[in-house]
Design a protein around this motif. Structure first.
Motif, PDB file in Angstrom:
ATOM      1  N   SER A 208       1.106  -1.135   0.063  1.00 18.90           N
ATOM      2  CA  SER A 208      -0.066   0.129   0.093  1.00 18.90           C
ATOM      3  C   SER A 208       0.818   1.341   0.152  1.00 18.90           C
ATOM      4  O   SER A 208       0.577   2.460   0.527  1.00 18.90           O
ATOM      5  N   LEU A 209       1.905   1.164  -0.693  1.00 18.93           N
ATOM      6  CA  LEU A 209       3.047   2.103  -0.476  1.00 18.93           C
ATOM      7  C   LEU A 209       2.656   3.570  -0.931  1.00 18.93           C
ATOM      8  O   LEU A 209       2.519   4.533  -0.208  1.00 18.93           O
ATOM      9  N   ARG A 210       1.902   3.541  -1.988  1.00 17.41           N
ATOM     10  CA  ARG A 210       1.458   4.819  -2.536  1.00 17.41           C
ATOM     11  C   ARG A 210       0.324   5.417  -1.690  1.00 17.41           C
ATOM     12  O   ARG A 210       0.538   6.790  -1.096  1.00 17.41           O
ATOM     13  N   SER A 211      -0.586   4.845  -1.221  1.00 17.66           N
ATOM     14  CA  SER A 211      -1.705   5.251  -0.500  1.00 17.66           C
ATOM     15  C   SER A 211      -1.175   5.782   0.957  1.00 17.66           C
ATOM     16  O   SER A 211      -1.593   6.753   1.516  1.00 17.66           O
TER      17      SER A 211
ATOM     18  N   ASN B 268      -2.090   2.459   8.661  1.00 17.74           N
ATOM     19  CA  ASN B 268      -1.748   1.603   9.870  1.00 17.74           C
ATOM     20  C   ASN B 268      -1.850   0.031   9.320  1.00 17.74           C
ATOM     21  O   ASN B 268      -2.019  -0.775  10.462  1.00 17.74           O
ATOM     22  N   ASP B 269      -1.928  -0.169   8.007  1.00 14.38           N
ATOM     23  CA  ASP B 269      -1.650  -1.524   7.697  1.00 14.38           C
ATOM     24  C   ASP B 269      -2.673  -2.357   7.789  1.00 14.38           C
ATOM     25  O   ASP B 269      -2.370  -3.808   8.182  1.00 14.38           O
ATOM     26  N   PHE B 270      -4.061  -1.962   8.018  1.00 11.63           N
ATOM     27  CA  PHE B 270      -5.079  -3.203   8.103  1.00 11.63           C
ATOM     28  C   PHE B 270      -5.832  -3.147   6.902  1.00 11.63           C
ATOM     29  O   PHE B 270      -6.599  -3.916   6.537  1.00 11.63           O
ATOM     30  N   LEU B 271      -5.508  -2.014   5.801  1.00 20.33           N
ATOM     31  CA  LEU B 271      -5.978  -2.259   4.511  1.00 20.33           C
ATOM     32  C   LEU B 271      -4.832  -2.366   3.614  1.00 20.33           C
ATOM     33  O   LEU B 271      -4.136  -1.683   3.668  1.00 20.33           O
ATOM     34  N   ILE B 272      -5.038  -2.941   2.293  1.00 25.58           N
ATOM     35  CA  ILE B 272      -4.191  -3.219   1.242  1.00 25.58           C
ATOM     36  C   ILE B 272      -4.823  -2.160   0.248  1.00 25.58           C
ATOM     37  O   ILE B 272      -5.838  -2.659  -0.387  1.00 25.58           O
ATOM     38  N   CYS B 273      -3.861  -1.286  -0.417  1.00 25.24           N
ATOM     39  CA  CYS B 273      -4.595  -0.428  -1.253  1.00 25.24           C
ATOM     40  C   CYS B 273      -3.625  -0.512  -2.516  1.00 25.24           C
ATOM     41  O   CYS B 273      -2.383   0.075  -2.376  1.00 25.24           O
TER      42      CYS B 273
END
Length: 379
Positions: free
Chosen positions: A286-289, A372-377
Motif C-alpha cells: 500500500s506504499l502509494r496510499s 496503519n496496515d489493516f487495509l491493502i490499497c
C-alpha cells in the motif's frame, strides 16, 4: 485485471460442495459438476447442489478461463521462483538442469527460463509439470486462494498440475491436508475412496470414479486415498490445499494431552478469535496510499490480514482484532468496516457505491487503513 470476482466464485464453489451447515471438508468427498447435469452419473455419486437445496446458480462464465490465463502467465515467467516448478516422469522428479536454465545476474537476482523443447516432449510422453504455490506467481489465483482462506477460516495454498499423457504420475496415495480440485482445461480421471480417512493402497468398491471436465470441482478430505490419471489430452487442474483453522485445533488438543486432561473439540468462536490474533498478512503493498494519501479510481482495496478479523461493538465505538492488534474506530464506520472485512477486493468506485459514508470520510478511512496496515490499497 478482468472483472473476475474471486470471492463470489469461491463462495459459489463452497456452497455447491457443502451440505446445509456443513462446508468442506466436513461434507466429505463431494463433486460439483458446474453447468453439467447429474444425468448419467453413477448411482450414489455425490453430485451436489447448493446448501439450501435450490438449483446451483452458475459461477462466472469466464472463471475457468480467467484462472487458466493465470496458469499460462505463471508458466511464461517463472522468474526467481524456479523451485516452485517440478517435472515428474514415471514417478520420479526430472533433474531441473534438463528443462530449466538459471543464472545469477544484476546483483543477486536469479534469472530463470524454461527449456521449451525438452518440456514439451516430456509432457507429451506423459510427464506432469507441477507448479507449487502458484498463488505466489499470479494475482488471479492469489485472490481465489485468499477467498478460500477467508471463507473456510483456513491456511490455503494452490498447486497446478499440467500433463498430456494417459498414465498417472503418482500412485494411489493420500494427503495430510484437505483439498479442493478445480479442473480448468481438458479432462482428468479421478478415483477417490469415499471412506474418508482410508489410507489403503486399494480403493474400496463403490469409490468415486469420474472424469472431471472444465468447471467441475471435487472435494477430497485429508487422509483420503485417491488416484489420478490423464486422458491422453492436454489437461490442467488446480489443487487448493487447505488446513481449517490452520494448526490451532491441533495445538489445543496437544495442550490438553500434555496436561493429561480430556480434549473436547475446541469452540469454533474461540478458534476464529485466535486466528484473528495471528500476525499473518496477505501479500500486497500500500506504499502509494500509505505515503501520499492518494486513493484513485483504479485503486483496489482489500483487508490486509490473512484471516478474518473479529469486530466488536462497544458503547463508544468498534474494536477490531486483526493480525494480533486491537484497533478502535468510531461506530459510524461499522457498516463500511464490515464491508471491507468480508475479504474481497473492492475497486474504489464500488466501495463508494456500497458504503454509507460520504466519499470524503471514506477516503480518510482508506488512507488511515493503508497507513496503519489493516487495509491493502493497490493501483
Amino acid at each position: 485485471m478482468s472483472g473476475f470476482d474471486a470471492y463470489a466464485y469461491a463462495q459459489h464453489l463452497l456452497s455447491s460442495l457443502g451440505d446445509p451447515g456443513r462446508l468442506p471438508p466436513a461434507s466429505g468427498v463431494r463433486l460439483y459438476e458446474g453447468s453439467r447435469t447429474a444425468t448419467g452419473s453413477p448411482a450414489g455419486s455425490p453430485v451436489s447442489s447448493p446448501a439450501d437445496g435450490s438449483p446451483a446458480s452458475g459461477p462466472p462464465a469466464d472463471a475457468s478461463e480467467t484462472l487458466l490465463a493465470g496458469v499460462w502467465s505463471a508458466l511464461a515467467r517463472p522468474g526467481a521462483l524456479a523451485t516452485n516448478f517440478r517435472l515428474v516422469e514415471s514417478g520420479r522428479q526430472v533433474d531441473r538442469s534438463r528443462w530449466m536454465r538459471s543464472r545469477v545476474g544484476d546483483g543477486e537476482v536469479l534469472h530463470t527460463t524454461l527449456v521449451p523443447a525438452y518440456l514439451h516432449s516430456a509432457i507429451e510422453r506423459g510427464a506432469t509439470l507441477v507448479i507449487s504455490h502458484i498463488e505466489a506467481l499470479d494475482e488471479r489465483v492469489m485472490l481465489l486462494c485468499e477467498a478460500i482462506e477467508y471463507q473456510l477460516h483456513a491456511r490455503a495454498w494452490v498447486n497446478c498440475y499440467i500433463t498430456a499423457g494417459d498414465a498417472s504420475a503418482f500412485d494411489v496415495h493420500s494427503d495430510d491436508h484437505d483439498a479442493l480440485i478445480l479442473q480448468l482445461l481438458g479432462r482428468k480421471h479421478w478415483q477417490v475412496d469415499t471412506r474418508v480417512g482410508a489410507r489403503s493402497r486399494d480403493l474400496a468398491p463403490g469409490s468415486l470414479d469420474r472424469v472431471l471436465e472444465p468447471g467441475m470441482c471435487l472435494s477430497v478430505p485429508r487422509d483420503t486415498a485417491h488416484c489420478v490419471s490423464g486422458t491422453g489430452e492436454l489437461t490442467v487442474h488446480l489443487t487448493i490445499g487447505y488446513e481449517p483453522f490452520a494448526d490451532l485445533r491441533e495445538e489445543a488438543l496437544a495442550a490438553h494431552e500434555l496436561l493429561g486432561t480430556s480434549a473436547p473439540e475446541p469452540d469454533l468462536e474461540w478458534l476464529a478469535t485466535r486466528l484473528a490474533m495471528r500476525p499473518d498478512r496477505r501479500a500486497g503493498a500500500s506504499l502509494r496510499s500509505a505515503l501520499t494519501g492518494e486513493v484513485g479510481d483504479s485503486t483496489r482495496i482489500r483487508w490486509a490480514s490473512r484471516f478474518p478479523p473479529k469486530i466488536r461493538t462497544t458503547d463508544d465505538g468498534i474494536v477490531i482484532i486483526t493480525m494480533g492488534r486491537r484497533i478502535r474506530l468510531d461506530r459510524r464506520l461499522a457498516a463500511t468496516i464490515g464491508l471491507l472485512s468480508r475479504g474481497s477486493a473492492l475497486a474504489w468506485h464500488d466501495l463508494v457505491a456500497q458504503s454509507d459514508l460520504p466519499a470524503a470520510d471514506l477516503r480518510d478511512l482508506v488512507r488511515f487503513g493503508a497507513r496503519n496496515d489493516f487495509l491493502i490499497c493497490e493501483g
